[in-house]
Structures are given as structure tokens and as C-alpha cells.
Enzyme design. Structure first.
Site, PDB file in Angstrom:
ATOM      1  N   ASP A   1       0.560  -1.023  -0.115  1.00  0.00           N
ATOM      2  CA  ASP A   1      -0.077   0.247  -0.119  1.00  0.00           C
ATOM      3  C   ASP A   1       0.342   0.839  -0.068  1.00  0.00           C
ATOM      4  O   ASP A   1       1.539   1.742   1.023  1.00  0.00           O
ATOM      5  CB  ASP A   1      -1.070   0.597   1.344  1.00  0.00           C
ATOM      6  N   HIS A   2       0.658   2.264  -1.236  1.00  0.00           N
ATOM      7  CA  HIS A   2       1.592   3.144  -0.756  1.00  0.00           C
ATOM      8  C   HIS A   2       1.307   4.171  -0.323  1.00  0.00           C
ATOM      9  O   HIS A   2       2.207   5.802  -0.378  1.00  0.00           O
ATOM     10  CB  HIS A   2       1.771   3.781  -2.309  1.00  0.00           C
ATOM     11  N   ARG A   3      -0.423   4.923   0.389  1.00  0.00           N
ATOM     12  CA  ARG A   3       0.284   4.987   1.938  1.00  0.00           C
ATOM     13  C   ARG A   3       0.472   5.074   2.773  1.00  0.00           C
ATOM     14  O   ARG A   3       1.346   5.723   3.316  1.00  0.00           O
ATOM     15  CB  ARG A   3      -2.060   4.782   1.597  1.00  0.00           C
TER      16      ARG A   3
END
Length: 496
Positions: A465-467
Site C-alpha cells: 500500500d503506497h499510502r
């Protein structure tokens, strides 16, 4: 003990984790069986797992309300139990061995014999039948069919469990009943040839809201053929009739030259339900919620494979199932200690970093993909981790994984290598920030110590998850997993 109190209905219990329904897979008892308290009576498949449900009371099975393959909502009665069979017979129809469609009509006494166990929330009344004694209206098995068609499995023969009809409880009539009495209809009284039909015993089968809608729209229910359960008329049937569209009995057909070669008779439709339905919902939600990034790393795991061979040869490990997945799991757990943010979840305005690892292992089963997890896996020794993996896989293959075993996962491994696949771009399980794909271990030409040699090689794929995880953190985590697999013994000495 009176008949009112000795015959009790057992409702499908709340199976936890927000599950609202279950499909009856197998009845473990039949009408007439004597059962004990907490004896497993039915196997039910939820959206997460297949579970056996124990009896709430001891006694004798008086009736079974739903057949195998039927999807039942939580709180719906599924079986009636005589809790004091020694007190003598109850005035209920005997159905054991009766052919489907020939079951006797319950008497007025039997209609009052079943005590309904309390449930949360009101249940919509069932289909209206003929007037019962005392100005009350009988309903089909107390609650009526679902608004969607019941889903059933083909049976090899014999009387289906749903033919073991229960005495139907009575409820106040929600609308004036027809003046002419008619017999109460049980599930077994449906058309023996399997056809629908909107009437049974001269009565139109429709729920009160459907009747009101038909009255408001000026539709004569007796002219319709129902598309609902037991041939009942649904709101859609009424609306189609009001709009002049073809009814269920008059399907719209379009002639096509290719119809003979590519018609519906050469198509197979599989209902999306249970585990597959939940998986589809979760994957769709995750794919369009968390911004996925996937990185790949190809690793020479020759030393890891030799380490496994040495481990298997040790006396205390000879009865343990040792596989490459064990080393991958250990590598992930050690890498998490070095990069804790990977083991976290996105909670809107905050990131929740877990100080424990519930390690999920994706498992392909006959019912679809499930992801049970090993609770607090980071605290386990290598031997304990091996035992936990073996137990997890065997339980999943047997279809006995419980909903609790599939809840609370924090980080997942999917072993696509067992299918001969090099790697993939896995989708994150909801609530997790990373998932590692472990590819097949193959012998390949590899540059080792300046020379091309045959080596054992695998490819890892990490989706995250790039968040939460940026490229640097994801790369460092994946690199650490690869370093461990390249030389497990050296990594253990350096990291622990």
C-alpha cells in the site's frame, strides 16, 4: 412438559465477523434421530469457512426446515427438536420416508406445537396460506421463503431434507384472508415435477407487500406465473405485468442463426456465493481503495535449499513437514522486526502499526481462496512455526478453517510457486499493507563466483500500500527477505 414448551426451534446462530447468512452443506442428523447437547447437527458454509453447528438442546429431531444447498439467513429456524421425547408423541405430521409432495397437512394442534426461539429483530411474515382455525392465518414454515431463489445442490436420490416438513407456526393475518378455506401448504407440497406456478391449493402465493403492490397497480395475481421460491409471485413479476413486459412464463427470445451452436445449453452458470463471493468483494474493495505497488526480486536460494536438507536430516525434525515456505515465513517475520511499518494498516487519519504479526497464508481450497493466519507468529520458534504451517494447510484442505482463523491478519504470503508459477502481482487483503508472492524454485543458469553455474533460483513479488509504504521502505523489506533466503544461516547470526 407441554407440547408448547417441549418442541423448540433452533435458529441459525450468529457465526460472528458480521456474517448474515450461511449455506447448508450437510445435515448430520435426520428426522427421528435422538441427539445430545452440543452434538454437531449441521455443516454450514459461511462467506469465510465451513463450520459445524452443535445442538442447543438434547432430544429428538422433530423436523428439518431447509435442505442441503439452501442459503439461510442468521436467525432463521433450521431444525425443530423435541426436548422431552419420553413424554409421549406430539401431534405433528410424521414425514420419515414419505415421498416428496405427499406429506400430510398439519393439524391445528400441531401448528401450535412449535415454540419459536427468540431472535433479534422482526422477521417478515411468510406467504399467505389458507385461514387456520381461530381466525389466524397459517404461513409457510413460519417465515416464508427468501426474496431470492433458494440455491440447492443436486441430490443423488431419496427424500430431500426439505421434504421433512415441520409443523408451521401460526401468526396473525397481516391482511383479510380469503373467504374459502384452503389447506396449509408445506414446502413439500410444491409441484412434484419441479415447476413453479403462482398458486397452491387454489391460492395465490405472494407476500402481503406484493399483494398490495398488485392491488395498487391493478394487476390480477391469479394471471401471473411466479418466479420466486416455490413459484411465489415477486414484486418484479408484478411490475413486469404492469409495464406490459414479458412475464417469467413468456421469456423474450431473439432468433439467431448461431443459437443452435452457441446457445445457453452450452453455457454453465456458477452461483457466486460463500467464500468466492467474499473473496471477490474483498479483492475489488482492496484493488480500488489501496494504491498498489509491486516490486520483484530474483534470488539464488541454493544455500536455503541445502539448509532445508540439513534440517530434515536432524533427528528431532524427521517427523516435521519442512518446506521452502517455512524459510520464507521466517524471512518475512525477521524482516518485519527490521521494518515494523510494513506490518500496519491504514485507518483514515492515522496509520496503525501492529506490534504482533498474524501471518496470513493464502490457501486454495475447493470452495475458493481463503487466507487463514497464524496468530502472533513472530513469537514462535522455527519448530513451532513449522507445526503451525502444517496445521493451517491441513485444516484448510479439509475445509475446517474457522472464521476466527481468517480474521485479524496483518501480513500475508501467497505461495504461487506450488502451481509452477514464477511470481505474480498479488492484491492486498483488506486491512493489510503488504503481501509477498513466493514463486517456484527452479534450477537455472546463474552467475556464481564469477562463473555461470546451475543454481536454485526463485522470484519474489511484493505488493504494498503506497499510502503507508514508499518505494524505499518496500525495497529494503524485500531485499532483507531475499538476503535471508540467499543465506539463512548467515542472516540468523547477523539479525538475531
Amino acid at each position: 412438559m407441554s407440547g408448547m414448551s417441549r418442541i423448540k426451534e433452533f435458529n441459525l446462530p450468529d457465526l460472528g465477523e458480521g456474517l448474515t447468512e450461511g449455506e447448508i452443506l450437510t445435515w448430520l442428523v435426520k428426522v427421528g434421530d435422538t441427539i445430545e447437547l452440543n452434538q454437531p447437527i449441521v455443516e454450514v458454509e459461511t462467506a469465510k469457512a465451513a463450520v459445524e453447528i452443535p445442538a442447543k438442546w438434547a432430544g429428538k429431531v422433530q423436523a428439518i426446515f431447509h435442505g442441503e444447498g439452501t442459503t439461510v439467513e442468521v436467525g432463521t429456524p433450521i431444525i425443530a427438536i423435541d426436548t422431552d421425547p419420553g413424554a409421549g408423541p406430539v401431534d405433528t405430521p410424521s414425514t420419515t420416508g414419505a415421498p416428496a409432495g405427499d406429506l400430510p397437512t398439519p393439524s391445528a394442534a400441531s401448528l401450535a406445537a412449535v415454540e419459536v426461539a427468540p431472535t433479534e429483530g422482526a422477521v417478515e411474515p411468510g406467504l399467505i396460506g389458507g385461514p387456520a382455525p381461530g381466525g389466524r392465518t397459517a404461513v409457510l414454515v413460519g417465515y416464508g421463503p427468501r426474496t431470492t431463489a433458494a440455491k440447492r445442490r443436486p441430490r443423488k436420490g431419496g427424500v430431500p431434507p426439505q421434504a421433512q416438513a415441520a409443523p408451521a407456526p401460526v401468526q396473525p393475518a397481516p391482511e383479510p384472508v380469503r373467504p374459502a378455506p384452503a389447506p396449509v401448504v408445506t414446502p413439500a407440497a410444491s409441484d412434484r415435477n419441479g415447476h413453479g406456478g403462482a398458486t397452491r391449493g387454489g391460492l395465490v402465493l405472494a407476500k402481503p407487500p406484493v399483494r398490495k403492490l398488485a392491488k395498487d397497480l391493478g394487476v390480477d395475481l391469479s394471471t401471473l406465473t411466479g418466479s420466486g421460491p416455490l413459484g411465489s409471485i415477486t414484486r418484479e413479476d408484478v411490475q413486469r405485468a404492469a409495464s406490459g413486459a414479458p412475464t417469467a412464463a413468456e421469456p423474450l427470445t431473439v432468433a439467431s442463426p448461431a443459437a443452435a451452436s452457441f446457445g445457453a445449453d452450452r453455457e454453465r452458470r456458477i452461483p457466486v456465493k460463500g467464500v468466492r463471493k467474499l473473496t471477490a468483494e474483498n479483492m475489488s474493495r482492496s484493488a480500488f481503495t489501496a494504491p498498489h505497488v509491486t516490486e520483484f526480486l530474483t534470488v539464488d536460494v541454493t544455500r536455503a535449499m541445502k539448509a532445508l536438507d540439513r534440517l530434515r536430516s536432524r533427528r528431532e525434525w524427521r517427523d516435521v513437514r519442512v518446506s521452502p515456505l517455512l524459510l520464507v515465513a521466517k524471512a518475512v517475520l525477521l524482516a518485519v522486526k527490521r521494518h515494523p511499518m510494513v506490518n500496519s494498516s491504514w485507518a483514515g487519519d492515522e496509520i496503525v502499526v501492529k506490534e504482533y504479526v498474524n501471518l496470513g497464508i493464502a490457501a486454495a481450497t475447493e470452495r475458493g481462496l481463503i487466507v487463514p493466519n497464524i496468530k502472533d507468529a513472530g513469537r514462535l520458534t522455527l519448530r513451532e512455526l513449522a507445526d503451525a504451517l502444517t496445521d493451517l494447510v491441513q485444516t484448510a484442505k479439509a475445509g475446517k478453517t474457522s472464521p476466527a482463523d481468517m480474521s485479524g491478519g496483518t501480513l500475508t504470503i501467497t505461495n504461487v510457486g506450488v502451481f509452477g508459477v514464477d511470481t505474480g502481482t498479488p492484491i492486498l487483503p483488506p486491512g493489510e499493507s503488504a503481501i509477498l508472492a513466493f514463486g517456484a524454485v527452479r534450477e537455472m543458469p546463474w552467475v556464481h563466483k564469477g562463473k555461470v553455474r546451475p543454481r536454485q533460483v526463485t522470484t519474489l513479488g511484493l505488493s504494498f500500500d503506497h499510502r503507508i509504504i514508499d518505494g524505499e521502505l518496500g525495497s529494503k523489506f524485500l531485499r532483507d527477505v531475499g538476503d535471508f533466503l540467499a543465506d539463512p544461516e548467515a542472516a540468523l547470526l547477523a539479525w538475531t
